[in-house]
Design a protein around this motif. Structure first.
Motif, PDB file in Angstrom:
ATOM      1  N   GLY A  63      -6.816   3.311  -4.833  1.00 51.43           N
ATOM      2  CA  GLY A  63      -5.645   2.105  -4.668  1.00 51.43           C
ATOM      3  C   GLY A  63      -4.112   2.738  -4.496  1.00 51.43           C
ATOM      4  O   GLY A  63      -4.454   3.812  -3.053  1.00 51.43           O
ATOM      5  N   GLY A  64      -2.958   2.579  -4.934  1.00 52.22           N
ATOM      6  CA  GLY A  64      -2.155   2.823  -4.940  1.00 52.22           C
ATOM      7  C   GLY A  64      -1.235   1.898  -4.296  1.00 52.22           C
ATOM      8  O   GLY A  64      -0.210   3.190  -3.405  1.00 52.22           O
ATOM      9  N   MET A  65      -1.635   0.849  -3.428  1.00 49.12           N
ATOM     10  CA  MET A  65      -0.326   0.468  -2.510  1.00 49.12           C
ATOM     11  C   MET A  65       1.265   0.075  -3.312  1.00 49.12           C
ATOM     12  O   MET A  65       0.280  -0.645  -4.261  1.00 49.12           O
ATOM     13  CB  MET A  65      -1.448  -1.012  -2.256  1.00 49.12           C
ATOM     14  N   GLU A  87      -9.293   0.653  -3.421  1.00 52.43           N
ATOM     15  CA  GLU A  87      -9.403   0.340  -4.815  1.00 52.43           C
ATOM     16  C   GLU A  87      -8.083  -0.141  -5.356  1.00 52.43           C
ATOM     17  O   GLU A  87      -7.678  -0.014  -6.036  1.00 52.43           O
ATOM     18  CB  GLU A  87     -10.396   0.707  -6.197  1.00 52.43           C
ATOM     19  N   PRO A  88      -7.829  -1.575  -4.740  1.00 48.40           N
ATOM     20  CA  PRO A  88      -5.914  -1.170  -4.874  1.00 48.40           C
ATOM     21  C   PRO A  88      -6.161  -2.423  -6.295  1.00 48.40           C
ATOM     22  O   PRO A  88      -6.974  -3.258  -6.801  1.00 48.40           O
ATOM     23  CB  PRO A  88      -5.674  -2.805  -3.684  1.00 48.40           C
ATOM     24  N   GLY A  89      -4.349  -2.316  -6.917  1.00 50.65           N
ATOM     25  CA  GLY A  89      -4.560  -2.685  -8.292  1.00 50.65           C
ATOM     26  C   GLY A  89      -3.388  -2.745  -8.369  1.00 50.65           C
ATOM     27  O   GLY A  89      -3.062  -5.044  -7.817  1.00 50.65           O
ATOM     28  N   ARG A  90      -2.031  -3.202  -8.021  1.00 51.62           N
ATOM     29  CA  ARG A  90      -1.067  -3.752  -8.507  1.00 51.62           C
ATOM     30  C   ARG A  90      -1.116  -4.500  -7.252  1.00 51.62           C
ATOM     31  O   ARG A  90      -0.192  -5.534  -7.619  1.00 51.62           O
ATOM     32  CB  ARG A  90       0.230  -2.697  -9.046  1.00 51.62           C
ATOM     33  N   HIS A 112     -14.895  10.135  -3.837  1.00 47.12           N
ATOM     34  CA  HIS A 112     -13.801   9.055  -4.357  1.00 47.12           C
ATOM     35  C   HIS A 112     -12.087   9.660  -4.588  1.00 47.12           C
ATOM     36  O   HIS A 112     -12.368  10.976  -4.811  1.00 47.12           O
ATOM     37  CB  HIS A 112     -13.934   8.892  -5.785  1.00 47.12           C
ATOM     38  N   HIS A 155      -8.177   9.564  -5.438  1.00 50.73           N
ATOM     39  CA  HIS A 155      -7.454   8.526  -6.365  1.00 50.73           C
ATOM     40  C   HIS A 155      -5.922   9.157  -6.186  1.00 50.73           C
ATOM     41  O   HIS A 155      -5.855   9.785  -7.057  1.00 50.73           O
ATOM     42  CB  HIS A 155      -7.139   6.691  -6.728  1.00 50.73           C
ATOM     43  N   MET A 209      -1.306  11.190  -8.693  1.00 44.61           N
ATOM     44  CA  MET A 209      -2.349  12.222 -10.168  1.00 44.61           C
ATOM     45  C   MET A 209      -2.774  13.191  -9.197  1.00 44.61           C
ATOM     46  O   MET A 209      -3.797  13.538 -10.101  1.00 44.61           O
ATOM     47  CB  MET A 209      -3.477  10.320 -10.268  1.00 44.61           C
ATOM     48  N   TYR A 248      -0.133  -3.933 -15.312  1.00 45.79           N
ATOM     49  CA  TYR A 248       0.392  -3.038 -15.657  1.00 45.79           C
ATOM     50  C   TYR A 248       1.754  -3.550 -17.098  1.00 45.79           C
ATOM     51  O   TYR A 248       3.065  -2.311 -16.865  1.00 45.79           O
ATOM     52  CB  TYR A 248       1.447  -1.722 -14.809  1.00 45.79           C
ATOM     53  N   ARG A 253     -15.211  12.534  -7.731  1.00 47.53           N
ATOM     54  CA  ARG A 253     -13.872  12.409  -7.691  1.00 47.53           C
ATOM     55  C   ARG A 253     -13.232  13.509  -7.290  1.00 47.53           C
ATOM     56  O   ARG A 253     -12.887  14.522  -7.868  1.00 47.53           O
ATOM     57  CB  ARG A 253     -13.070  11.286  -9.015  1.00 47.53           C
ATOM     58  N   SER A 283      -0.057   6.321  -6.980  1.00 44.45           N
ATOM     59  CA  SER A 283       0.492   4.490  -6.759  1.00 44.45           C
ATOM     60  C   SER A 283       1.486   4.833  -5.903  1.00 44.45           C
ATOM     61  O   SER A 283       2.444   5.278  -6.221  1.00 44.45           O
ATOM     62  CB  SER A 283       0.372   4.319  -7.933  1.00 44.45           C
TER      63      SER A 283
HETATM   64  C1  LIG Z   1      -8.603   5.883  -9.702  1.00 44.53           C
HETATM   65  C2  LIG Z   1      -7.682   4.534 -10.506  1.00 44.53           C
HETATM   66  N1  LIG Z   1      -8.274   3.603  -8.815  1.00 44.53           N
HETATM   67  C3  LIG Z   1      -7.314   2.687  -8.496  1.00 44.53           C
HETATM   68  C4  LIG Z   1      -5.945   2.201  -9.582  1.00 44.53           C
HETATM   69  C5  LIG Z   1      -4.440   1.816  -8.720  1.00 44.53           C
HETATM   70  O1  LIG Z   1      -4.083   2.028  -8.202  1.00 44.53           O
HETATM   71  P1  LIG Z   1      -2.924   0.798  -7.805  1.00 44.53           P
HETATM   72  O2  LIG Z   1      -2.757   0.042  -9.578  1.00 44.53           O
HETATM   73  O3  LIG Z   1      -1.560   1.511  -7.960  1.00 44.53           O
HETATM   74  O4  LIG Z   1      -2.987   0.272  -7.083  1.00 44.53           O
HETATM   75  C6  LIG Z   1      -6.457   3.383 -10.486  1.00 44.53           C
HETATM   76  C7  LIG Z   1      -4.225   3.075 -11.148  1.00 44.53           C
HETATM   77  O5  LIG Z   1      -3.668   4.178 -12.010  1.00 44.53           O
HETATM   78  C8  LIG Z   1      -6.951   4.424 -10.795  1.00 44.53           C
HETATM   79  O6  LIG Z   1      -6.266   5.211 -11.729  1.00 44.53           O
END
Ligand SMILES: Cc1ncc(COP(=O)(O)O)c(C=O)c1O
Length: 293
Positions: free
Chosen positions: A126-128, A163-166, A85, A87, A49, A271, A32, A90
């Protein structure tokens, strides 16, 4: 297919030792990276981050220092470098996400060429973005998809992962709680709800108003005094905790809100419960209900 995303030399050495102890021959690693050179693209991020000094990831020079631990027969034993990698932030919109992804992929390819690494994978994180002030303004996946498709064409030897999250889950959760009291202080209306930021810390953490809908209850008021209520007035929704930070939404105009009604807070699918301080004041936890679509 397992990949370990490693953020420091210490982690690399621990991973190598654990793999050796377990008798594993090959462990695929993505390093990373924290890319200061992508910092310019992160201006609009809600949370960064990377792109500046940060505990997340390895600085580019540190990545280079780790490479001897990842070459076959090197000090890292079974560790094999598959890719990079990152990230970095966000809360970015689609064009900014594509720009960040391009910066990461370009950097990874140059690193690979410089050292003859044959890197095959880049995970751009991620971070969308999601917009709590405008829940109907969604991340533009079509623009993002087109941008990423172009990027994949430019880097034809690389597998690009995201790697989308929220942005995927936040819209799938609601937090519903009951109004226990309504009062005025200094001319402002406050509604106290049964729950609070120990269930959904998101608005306190991100300093926003959690979007909500009022669910007017149809139960008749059975007390011998007037039902506390507000009508056509801004109201601040607070929880029961003994802190002025226990605010879920501030001064939001409502047509009507009464004790005994319920408030359904939207965008609680990411979250929300998981980042909350559940045991502050030891109040009961909410129930969880999962609905099939
Ligand atoms: C390494 C990593 N990937 C993906 C995400 C997902 O981020 P988001 O929810 O903003 O898409 C996070 C969230 O902190 C993360 O730490």
């Amino acid at each position: 297919m397992e990949r370990f995303h490693v953020e420091s030399e210490q982690e690399l050495r621990l991973l190598a030792g654990a793999a050796e102890d377990a008798g594993i021959d090959t462990v695929d690693v993505l390093l990373r990276v924290n890319l200061p050179s992508a910092g310019d693209e992160l201006g609009g991020a809600a949370l960064a981050m990377g792109g500046r000094p940060s505990p997340f990831g390895l600085d580019p020079e540190a990545v280079e220092r780790c490479l001897p631990l990842l070459s076959p027969g090197g000090a890292g034993g079974p560790l094999r470098l598959r890719g990079i990698h990152a990230h970095l932030a966000s809360g970015l919109d689609a064009p900014a996400q594509v720009a960040v992804a391009a910066a990461i992929a370009d950097w990874a390819r140059k690193l690979s060429e410089r050292h003859g690494l044959g890197i095959t994978e880049v995970n751009v994180g991620g971070g969308m973005g999601v917009d709590y002030a405008h829940p109907d303004r969604r991340f533009d996946w079509a623009v993002y998809g087109r941008g990423m498709a172009d990027l994949a064409l430019r880097h034809s030897g690389l597998t690009l992962r995201i790697e989308p999250g929220r942005a995927l889950t936040v819209y799938c959760g609601w937090y519903v709680t009951e109004v226990l009291d309504i009062k005025h202080s200094g001319g402002e209306a406050f509604a106290v709800v049964r729950g609070g930021t120990h269930h959904i810390r998101t608005p306190a953490t991100k300093q926003h108003d959690q979007p909500f809908q009022v669910l007017l209850g149809d139960k008749a008021w059975a007390r011998p005094w007037a039902r506390p209520a507000v009508r056509d007035e801004p109201v601040t929704l607070v929880g029961q905790l003994c802190t002025p930070k226990d605010v879920l939404a501030g001064r939001i105009p409502v047509a009507e809100l009464r004790v005994g009604d319920r408030v359904a807070f939207a965008m609680a699918g990411a979250y929300a419960w998981n980042i909350s301080h559940h045991d502050f004041l030891m109040h009961p936890r909410p129930g969880f209900h999962y609905l099939d679509a």
